[in-house]
Motif scaffolding. Structure first.
Motif, short mmCIF file in Angstrom:
data_model
loop_
_atom_site.label_atom_id
_atom_site.label_comp_id
_atom_site.label_asym_id
_atom_site.label_seq_id
_atom_site.Cartn_x
_atom_site.Cartn_y
_atom_site.Cartn_z
N ILE A 151 0.93 -1.10 0.02
CA ILE A 151 -0.17 -0.07 -0.10
C ILE A 151 0.85 1.30 -0.11
O ILE A 151 0.73 2.20 -0.54
N TRP A 186 -2.43 -8.62 4.44
CA TRP A 186 -3.82 -7.82 4.56
C TRP A 186 -4.30 -7.26 6.04
O TRP A 186 -4.57 -5.94 6.08
N GLU A 188 -2.64 -4.47 7.11
CA GLU A 188 -2.56 -3.30 6.40
C GLU A 188 -1.30 -2.94 5.55
O GLU A 188 -0.99 -1.86 5.32
N ILE A 248 -0.90 -4.92 2.56
CA ILE A 248 -1.43 -4.82 1.15
C ILE A 248 -2.93 -4.68 1.11
O ILE A 248 -3.67 -4.81 2.02
N THR A 249 -3.57 -4.31 -0.03
CA THR A 249 -4.84 -4.33 -0.25
C THR A 249 -5.40 -5.82 -0.16
O THR A 249 -4.86 -6.73 -0.86
N LEU A 250 -6.57 -6.03 -0.17
CA LEU A 250 -7.86 -7.05 -0.09
C LEU A 250 -7.58 -7.47 -1.65
O LEU A 250 -7.49 -8.67 -1.99
N GLU A 251 -7.70 -6.43 -2.52
CA GLU A 251 -7.82 -6.73 -3.91
C GLU A 251 -6.67 -7.42 -4.28
O GLU A 251 -6.64 -8.58 -4.89
N ASP A 252 -5.26 -6.90 -3.93
CA ASP A 252 -4.33 -7.68 -4.49
C ASP A 252 -3.89 -9.13 -3.70
O ASP A 252 -3.30 -9.88 -4.34
#
Length: 380
Positions: A275, A327, A330, A332-336
């Protein structure tokens, strides 16, 4: 002209921290930054531009190979700033190149976020240690870091067999010899066989591409050497299957037995955008315990994921569990996380469950149970 241009490109690449430079006719040079492609605001390259750029860095023997077979790979040092691994190839009759930046600075295993068990495995006297993952997932960086750790902490003879040589290692506590395919030795399998006569303790096999190389690597691991190798597989379970499936049916039984006794660890990795910018590695780790060796021997590799899940005390972890933690923290993003997961649906369910628990203020112990396992039954 081309030399000035290539120097500028390489400088910009190092300065911006790009992982790759793409050079092809019909567009400006392109950088890969944090996993995404970015065109430079410069002129569109003509056929003669790509030829002169290629000639400014490509050794004679590789230029001949390009003419004969349409592609060639080599590595070169850009002063003290970095090394580059280059693939030159023909496309639509024109010359194109991709240059991968190899940093000069070796990162320590803990800086890469490599689990401690991987470092502990380096002091084993023998065995096969595999680092796997798709192209560009940081396998070379992980291996260079582990080889450097051995070099700094143990008095071993290390032989690396690479195509081309990527990270340059210097003699520290260990003696290290790096052999390049096509320059120092004809092919991987031959290089491994020759290495066995050179009193090695550690052998690094850049790529286990074919049956012959895999066979030679397993034999070297069985005969009392620690062998590091890479494969393009996405999971630990998939790696074991890939090796066995590389052999003809009548040899598979024997290979299972050999693999069960020689394999010590599989690390499957992938790189995920952070992120905050940059990328972070997510790891799946399989440690070959007697129980796991039994599963390999008895052709029950479909149970390996369950073994990883219950093997946390040995330092094992599933990729999806690591993605979940990245995730949750926080990073990395959930999408990734979902894009890289082996079982995105299971991971999505677990995220929903976790969010519900947080919303309901459920205790840390119960939350830890979800974090650790998701749904055990789903992995049987």
């Amino acid at each position: 002209m081309a030399t000035i241009l290539i120097d500028k490109l390489l400088h910009a690449c190092v300065k911006q921290g790009a992982s790759d430079i793409h050079i092809t006719v019909g567009q400006p040079p392109v950088f890969r930054l944090h996993g995404r492609l970015r065109r430079l605001d410069t002129k569109v390259l003509e056929p003669e531009d790509t030829v002169s750029l290629m000639k400014s860095i490509t050794p004679e023997r590789c230029q001949r190979e390009l003419q004969e077979v349409g592609t060639s790979d080599f590595g070169f040092a850009f002063g003290d700033l970095a090394r580059f691994r280059v693939s030159v190839f023909k496309q639509r009759g024109n010359v194109a190149m991709v240059l991968r930046q190899i940093p000069n600075k070796m990162l320590k295993p803990e800086e890469l976020g490599l689990p401690d068990v991987c470092v502990r495995m380096c002091s084993r006297p023998r065995g096969l240690f595999l680092v796997t993952g798709p192209t560009g997932s940081g396998k070379s960086t992980t291996l260079a870091s582990l080889i450097n750790y051995i070099n700094e902490n143990m008095d071993h003879h290390i032989i690396t067999i690479e195509d081309p040589i990527e990270f340059y290692h210097y003699h520290k506590k260990s003696t290290i010899n790096q052999r390049e395919i096509g320059v120092d030795v004809p092919n991987f399998a031959e290089a491994i066989r020759r290495a066995l006569r050179q009193d090695p303790d550690v052998i690094l096999v850049g790529e286990m591409r074919d049956l012959e190389t895999i066979e030679a690597a397993i034999t070297a691991a069985e005969t009392g050497h620690i062998v590091f190798g890479t494969l393009h597989t996405n999971s630990a379970q998939g790696t074991v299957n890939r090796i066995i499936d590389a052999f003809p049916g009548n040899l598979q039984e024997q290979i299972r037995v050999q693999l069960a006794s020689s394999l010590i660890c599989v690390v499957a990795q992938t790189l995920v955008p952070r992120i905050q910018g940059g990328r972070v590695a997510a790891y799946e780790v399989l440690v070959v315990t007697p129980a796991v060796a039994n599963l390999i021997r008895e052709n029950k590799t479909f149970r390996i994921n369950s073994a990883i899940q219950t093997g946390a005390k040995y330092g094992m972890q599933l990729l999806d569990d690591h993605l979940f933690r990245l995730w949750r923290d926080e990073i990395i993003t959930l999408e990734d996380a979902l894009a890289k997961a082996h079982r995105p649906d299971d991971l999505a369910k677990r995220v929903v469950q976790y969010k519900r628990m947080v919303a309901e203020g459920i205790s840390a112990e119960e939350e830890a149970a979800v974090t650790a396992h998701g749904e055990d039954a789903e992995h049987e």
